[in-house]
Design a protein around this motif. Sequence first.
Motif, PDB file in Angstrom:
ATOM      1  N   ALA A  29      -1.352   5.545  -8.626  1.00  0.00           N
ATOM      2  CA  ALA A  29       0.035   5.461  -9.112  1.00  0.00           C
ATOM      3  C   ALA A  29       0.535   4.020  -9.199  1.00  0.00           C
ATOM      4  O   ALA A  29       1.596   3.763  -9.756  1.00  0.00           O
ATOM      5  CB  ALA A  29       0.960   6.275  -8.215  1.00  0.00           C
ATOM      6  N   ARG A  30      -0.214   3.072  -8.625  1.00  0.00           N
ATOM      7  CA  ARG A  30       0.189   1.660  -8.634  1.00  0.00           C
ATOM      8  C   ARG A  30      -0.464   0.942  -9.805  1.00  0.00           C
ATOM      9  O   ARG A  30      -1.473   1.380 -10.345  1.00  0.00           O
ATOM     10  CB  ARG A  30      -0.206   0.978  -7.320  1.00  0.00           C
ATOM     11  N   GLN A  82      -5.186  -1.811  -4.813  1.00  0.00           N
ATOM     12  CA  GLN A  82      -4.314  -0.938  -5.592  1.00  0.00           C
ATOM     13  C   GLN A  82      -5.055  -0.345  -6.785  1.00  0.00           C
ATOM     14  O   GLN A  82      -4.906   0.834  -7.099  1.00  0.00           O
ATOM     15  CB  GLN A  82      -3.074  -1.696  -6.071  1.00  0.00           C
ATOM     16  N   PHE A 104       0.797  -1.222   0.000  1.00  0.00           N
ATOM     17  CA  PHE A 104       0.000   0.000   0.000  1.00  0.00           C
ATOM     18  C   PHE A 104       0.834   1.278   0.000  1.00  0.00           C
ATOM     19  O   PHE A 104       0.326   2.350   0.284  1.00  0.00           O
ATOM     20  CB  PHE A 104      -0.996  -0.026   1.163  1.00  0.00           C
ATOM     21  N   TRP A 105       2.122   1.133  -0.352  1.00  0.00           N
ATOM     22  CA  TRP A 105       2.953   2.310  -0.556  1.00  0.00           C
ATOM     23  C   TRP A 105       2.320   3.080  -1.708  1.00  0.00           C
ATOM     24  O   TRP A 105       1.945   2.494  -2.711  1.00  0.00           O
ATOM     25  CB  TRP A 105       4.374   1.875  -0.888  1.00  0.00           C
ATOM     26  N   PRO A 106       2.165   4.399  -1.586  1.00  0.00           N
ATOM     27  CA  PRO A 106       1.412   5.140  -2.596  1.00  0.00           C
ATOM     28  C   PRO A 106       1.995   5.115  -4.012  1.00  0.00           C
ATOM     29  O   PRO A 106       1.271   5.218  -4.987  1.00  0.00           O
ATOM     30  CB  PRO A 106       1.382   6.571  -2.068  1.00  0.00           C
ATOM     31  N   SER A 107       3.313   4.977  -4.127  1.00  0.00           N
ATOM     32  CA  SER A 107       3.933   4.922  -5.452  1.00  0.00           C
ATOM     33  C   SER A 107       4.582   3.550  -5.626  1.00  0.00           C
ATOM     34  O   SER A 107       4.826   2.852  -4.648  1.00  0.00           O
ATOM     35  CB  SER A 107       4.969   6.033  -5.596  1.00  0.00           C
ATOM     36  N   LEU A 111      -7.754   2.182  -5.123  1.00  0.00           N
ATOM     37  CA  LEU A 111      -7.349   3.214  -4.176  1.00  0.00           C
ATOM     38  C   LEU A 111      -6.017   3.899  -4.461  1.00  0.00           C
ATOM     39  O   LEU A 111      -5.756   4.964  -3.909  1.00  0.00           O
ATOM     40  CB  LEU A 111      -7.291   2.611  -2.759  1.00  0.00           C
ATOM     41  N   LEU A 112      -5.172   3.285  -5.265  1.00  0.00           N
ATOM     42  CA  LEU A 112      -3.827   3.821  -5.468  1.00  0.00           C
ATOM     43  C   LEU A 112      -3.575   4.048  -6.959  1.00  0.00           C
ATOM     44  O   LEU A 112      -3.069   3.156  -7.661  1.00  0.00           O
ATOM     45  CB  LEU A 112      -2.777   2.858  -4.886  1.00  0.00           C
TER      46      LEU A 112
END
Length: 145
Positions: free
Chosen positions: A117-118, A111, A34-37, A114-115
């Motif tokens: 950039a992933r 991902q 769940f790291w944003p990038s 919610l993310l």
Amino acid sequence: MNVRLRHRAGGGRRSLWPTAALVGYALLLTAVAFWPSPVDRGVDPALESALTWLHAHGLPGMFDYAFVERSANVVLFVPLGLFVALLLPRRRWWIAALTGLAVSGAIETAQLLLLPARFATLDDVAMNTTGALLGAAASLLLRRR
């Protein structure tokens, strides 16, 4: 102090280390997943440079960035399969592989939703599940000792 837990299914005694290891691993996996990038951002130019050098010195071309990324996805989930399988009765090792599939599917879905950039891919699910399966298989080898 050595704390032990009685395993209901087999009647044998097992230490609590697989539980503690699973908790620590789950925290690390959550941070990576769940790291944003993308977690390899900043590393990819150095990796490409290293691969180019290795290819010039005899490494076959099949060992490219995609191979390294897929291998990393496999390796990332080996501990999940191992620790979950060690917590289960030996006959239920396959549940660890299914756990890897479920966890990976949940991560990739999160991902995707919610993310931004992933990059969520089915290939990641397949590689992660393969890693969990290898970890479960390793648990069978460890138990033979």
